[in-house]
Design an enzyme around this catalytic site. Structure first.
Site, PDB file in Angstrom:
ATOM      1  N   ASP A  81       0.859  -1.178   0.000  1.00 36.36           N
ATOM      2  CA  ASP A  81       0.000   0.000   0.000  1.00 36.36           C
ATOM      3  C   ASP A  81       0.901   1.235   0.000  1.00 36.36           C
ATOM      4  OD1 ASP A  81      -1.982   1.906   0.371  1.00 36.36           O
ATOM      5  OD2 ASP A  81      -2.952   0.863   2.039  1.00 36.36           O
ATOM      6  N   ASP A  92      -3.361   7.159  -3.785  1.00 33.12           N
ATOM      7  CA  ASP A  92      -3.265   6.095  -2.788  1.00 33.12           C
ATOM      8  C   ASP A  92      -3.707   4.803  -3.467  1.00 33.12           C
ATOM      9  OD1 ASP A  92      -3.435   4.427  -0.588  1.00 33.12           O
ATOM     10  OD2 ASP A  92      -4.834   5.684   0.535  1.00 33.12           O
ATOM     11  N   HIS A 164     -11.566   6.178   1.998  1.00 34.52           N
ATOM     12  CA  HIS A 164     -11.605   7.522   2.571  1.00 34.52           C
ATOM     13  C   HIS A 164     -11.524   8.575   1.474  1.00 34.52           C
ATOM     14  CE1 HIS A 164      -7.170   7.293   2.005  1.00 34.52           C
ATOM     15  NE2 HIS A 164      -7.367   6.033   2.356  1.00 34.52           N
ATOM     16  N   HIS A 172      -7.034  11.484   5.069  1.00 35.86           N
ATOM     17  CA  HIS A 172      -8.365  11.032   5.499  1.00 35.86           C
ATOM     18  C   HIS A 172      -9.203  12.284   5.744  1.00 35.86           C
ATOM     19  CE1 HIS A 172      -5.910   7.434   6.329  1.00 35.86           C
ATOM     20  NE2 HIS A 172      -7.019   6.780   6.061  1.00 35.86           N
ATOM     21  N   GLU A 197     -10.896   0.920  -0.977  1.00 32.89           N
ATOM     22  CA  GLU A 197      -9.976  -0.170  -0.664  1.00 32.89           C
ATOM     23  C   GLU A 197     -10.679  -1.365  -0.016  1.00 32.89           C
ATOM     24  OE1 GLU A 197      -6.974   0.855   2.247  1.00 32.89           O
ATOM     25  OE2 GLU A 197      -7.990   2.722   2.725  1.00 32.89           O
ATOM     26  N   GLU A 290      -6.714  -1.464  -3.934  1.00 38.06           N
ATOM     27  CA  GLU A 290      -7.142  -0.075  -3.745  1.00 38.06           C
ATOM     28  C   GLU A 290      -6.761   0.780  -4.946  1.00 38.06           C
ATOM     29  OE1 GLU A 290      -6.507   3.479  -0.411  1.00 38.06           O
ATOM     30  OE2 GLU A 290      -5.057   1.843  -0.563  1.00 38.06           O
TER      31      GLU A 290
END
Length: 305
Positions: A81, A92, A164, A172, A197, A290
């Site tokens: 990640d 992300d 998020h 976040h 994710e 993700e």
């Protein structure tokens, strides 16, 4: 703004692909983490959060401390990640890789097949979610799509882990993207950036804290009598005020003893927030996939493909 999201996404996509090829028997987690973070900086981006390498029953939030000797073994389910930021706009993304090597020496063929299907399940959950995203969609409907896709493979999502929203210098940003129908009627709006994710598991679908704290976030300025701790806090305020950071970055800068003491004192005073690794409640294996997407009127743009 959009150009920065797209640029960050391309950087993350390339590094994710290259780093995934390192995941095999004998690879040190430290080397994998160091490669990812170094490459992000080489590409002219910033590190949005410490590279996470979470193995098997560890679902998230493990990154190497200084001198980490954790080794990847054949057949491990390695969740990579990573995140990069360009002008504060974040990409992300995560992928699960079954580590190469003599897998059949550690796992039966049935176990290998099940773990491969679990990787497919989290990927299917992500695809289902992305197909649902558009201006005006309720969060509950995204979660329902994830849950249905993962359940079709015979697995559970992780119910207490969520995606998020993303904003400039904010990983976040207040909106949580569920992996099941949580009855949240909040509607996404065009232009919002979100990280979706899904996690899949053979377990009951909940995670608990595991021992250790390796990732931190700045919380508040606090007074400290110990000058060395006050100096570390000042360094964090200057360099890591907005985005999560690794304890390893602090011990690299200040030394293991001095940095380690400071991190404990700062955490105890809630000047920084310590994140524990997250372990599936029953110790069952977990997979994750993700992507970052930008919400559009009739769909979305995936920045991290």
């Amino acid at each position: 703004m959009m150009d920065s999201y797209i640029k960050a996404g391309k950087i993350v996509s390339k590094i994710r692909s290259d780093a995934s090829k390192m995941i095999r028997e004998g690879c040190l987690v430290f080397d994998l983490v160091d490669y990812v973070e170094s490459e992000i900086l080489k590409q002219g981006a910033g590190i949005a959060f410490p590279c996470n390498v979470s193995i098997n029953e560890i679902a998230a939030h493990y990154t190497s401390p200084a001198n980490d000797e954790t080794v990847i073994h054949a057949g491990d389910l390695v969740k990579l990640d990573l995140g990069a930021e360009v002008n504060g706009y974040i990409a992300d993304s995560a992928v699960t890789i079954m580590a190469e090597g003599n897998i059949d020496e550690r796992f039966s063929q049935d176990e290998i097949n099940q773990n491969a299907e679990m990787i497919e399940a989290s990927a299917a959950g992500l695809e289902a979610a992305i197909a649902t995203v558009r201006d005006g969609v309720e969060l509950r409907k995204i979660g329902a799509a994830v849950h249905e896709a993962i359940s079709d493979f015979g697995f559970n999502p992780i119910f207490n882990l969520m995606g998020h929203s993303l904003e400039q210098n904010n990983l976040h940003a207040g909106i949580s993207i569920p992996n099941y129908d949580n009855n949240d009627p909040f509607k996404l709006e065009e232009g919002q950036a979100i990280a979706i994710e899904p996690f899949a598991t053979t377990g009951e679908g909940h995670v608990n804290d595991a021992p250790g704290h390796f990732i931190f976030s700045y919380m508040a300025n606090k007074p400290f009598r110990m000058k060395s701790t006050a100096k570390v806090l000042k360094y964090i305020q200057t360099n890591n005020r907005y985005l999560p950071f690794s304890g390893r970055w602090i011990t690299d800068e200040f030394g293991e003893r001095r940095g380690g003491i400071a991190l404990k004192q700062l955490s105890g005073a809630m000047a920084i927030y310590p994140y524990a690794p997250l372990r599936e409640k029953k110790g069952c294996f977990v997979t994750q996939k993700e992507h970052t997407v930008i919400v559009e009127k009739e769909g979305c743009t995936v920045t991290t493909l």
